[in-house]
Design an enzyme around this catalytic site. Structure first.
Site, mmCIF file in Angstrom:
data_model
loop_
_atom_site.group_PDB
_atom_site.id
_atom_site.type_symbol
_atom_site.label_atom_id
_atom_site.label_comp_id
_atom_site.label_asym_id
_atom_site.label_seq_id
_atom_site.Cartn_x
_atom_site.Cartn_y
_atom_site.Cartn_z
ATOM 1 N N HIS A 183 66.987 58.517 24.320
ATOM 2 C CA HIS A 183 66.862 59.717 25.270
ATOM 3 C C HIS A 183 65.344 60.224 25.129
ATOM 4 C CE1 HIS A 183 67.152 64.251 26.437
ATOM 5 N NE2 HIS A 183 66.870 63.484 27.347
HETATM 6 CA CA CA Z 1 65.396 56.511 27.609
#
Ligand code: CA
Ligand code: ZLS
Ligand code: ZN
Length: 398
Positions: A183
């Site tokens: 992320h």
């Molecule tokens: Ca990513």
């Protein structure tokens, strides 16, 4: 002069200071800056250097880094060495260094390393602002986890945030897209209160069977869309696409194109930054996905075709020969070249690409054949994910 138009192509620039290669995180550490040496050797062996403008950017200055980062953090980063770190226990803890996991070790030349990759991203952004390039590439950058005053997940300085801040001096809306398997939390957080940056990250999310805990960094659920306070302009300007282990080429391409097309159509960015972390490939040492090189490159091609000024940067990628293959392929995608599958025989580091059980001597080996990850993504789950993503985008209509 004669009214003859240049053939439809893009001006591509390549921003790279070879001194980054010589830094070592430590022998057991998965981040290997020498993957950039391999990448550059492939790019040169295929003759791609003649299709781009090459730049060797200077390191960023402390003042330039301070546009985003905390000055005391920067002073610490500048001063810390493997020799003096034992006298800086509090600073080490406070700023995310060392620790039990040692994701962010203190190594020789750390300050030089971070200034070099950051300088390259800022220079690449500058080239887009000058209209000297349509696409500017920095494979040494893309360190998306670094915070204002904290090192995290192999990242010390957030070159992406610095480059976007620079683009914002002339662009009203910048779209950030992140295909690293992790992320892009640092970039999302830095711009969480702004409606001038939209952040879109595709990543593995959830409990990890291999580690026995949440996959790093643990954030990036589909419901995380920036601040919840309705008066905050950043509300709804983050979109997270959590994916499970083993996603394959066709699934990822469909997911990426469906969602990214919708974001571009609704947000209408005037510039795009693509973090092309190569740890989303099959066979990556840290990743959990099953992508092949051309499916990863499909994302670059898709973004290129939006026809907006584009900053293309690296990120993760922990199986160096495949990182080099992917970023070489993606450099070719940018200049509009197609490459022979047989690797040129005159590559200095050719041995790195030979003697694999498959893929020896070729550019596009089948990476998913080697993978240990079962595909846990059902068609139904992905459809629900796209549906949720589209619902999240309704916030953009105000
Ligand atoms: Ca990513
Ligand atoms: O996105 O998973 C973690 C954090 C820990 C703490 C506990 N210990 C035991 C494990 C690690 C939870 N960290 C991740 C960070 C991944 C960063 C990705 C960066 C990027 O690709 C952008 C460039 C993690 N995954 C794997 C490791 N750390 C890791 C594996 C092996 C080693 C060697 C060196 C260091 C310690 C032993 C290390 C970290
Ligand atoms: Zn990563």
């Amino acid at each position: 002069e004669y009214g003859i138009e240049k053939p439809r192509g893009y001006n591509v620039s390549f921003h790279y200071n070879p001194h980054v290669e010589y830094h070592h995180f430590g022998s057991s550490h998965p981040m290997k800056p020498w993957r950039l040496t391999l990448t550059k050797q492939l790019v040169i062996a295929y003759g791609l250097e003649y299709a781009m403008d090459l730049y060797e950017p200077r390191p960023a200055s402390k003042d330039e880094l301070a546009i985003f980062h905390d000055r005391e953090y920067l002073s610490f980063l500048e001063a810390i060495t493997p020799q003096n770190m034992k006298h800086h226990d509090e600073g080490m803890k406070a700023y995310g260094f060392g620790g039990e996991s040692n994701d962010c070790p203190v190594f020789e030349g750390l300050w030089n390393y971070v200034s070099l990759y950051s300088g390259a991203s800022m220079h690449a952004a500058q080239n887009l602002l000058n209209n000297q390039s349509d696409i500017a590439i920095n494979w040494s950058g893309g360190l998306h986890h670094a915070k204002k005053k904290e090192a995290s997940g192999f990242c010390y300085i957030n070159d992406i945030v610095l480059a976007i801040q620079h683009l914002l001096t002339q662009h009203q809306r910048v779209l950030y897209i992140d295909i690293d398997v992790h992320h892009g939390d640092g970039v999302e957080q830095a711009f969480e209160s702004s409606d001038r940056v939209f952040t879109l990250s595709y990543h593995k999310h959830g409990f990890d069977r291999h580690y026995g805990y949440q996959f790093f960094p643990g954030t990036g659920d589909i419901h995380e869309m920036g601040p919840t306070d309705p008066t905050n302009p950043g509300k709804g300007h983050a979109l997270n696409i959590p994916i499970d282990d083993g996603i394959d080429d066709d699934q990822y391409k469909w997911l990426f194109k469906t969602i990214t097309d919708a974001v571009v159509e609704k947000y209408r960015p005037t510039a795009i930054v693509l973090q092309s972390g190569a740890d989303s490939l099959g066979g990556d040492r840290l990743g959990r996905f099953n992508l092949n090189i051309k499916a990863h490159g499909f994302c670059v091609e898709t973004v290129k075709n939006y026809g907006r000024p584009m900053l293309l940067i690296g990120g993760g990628g922990y199986t160096p020969r495949n990182v080099a293959r992917t970023w070489c392929h993606e450099t070719a995608v940018c200049v509009g070249a197609s490459l022979h599958n047989d690797l040129p025989t005159h590559i200095p580091y050719i041995q790195a690409f030979q003697g694999e059980e498959n893929g020896g001597g070729i550019l596009y080996p089948e990476l998913h054949n080697r993978s240990r990850h079962d595909n846990l993504n059902t068609a139904k789950a992905l459809q629900t994910l796209v549906q949720r993503a589209m619902e999240n985008l309704r916030y953009l209509e105000g």
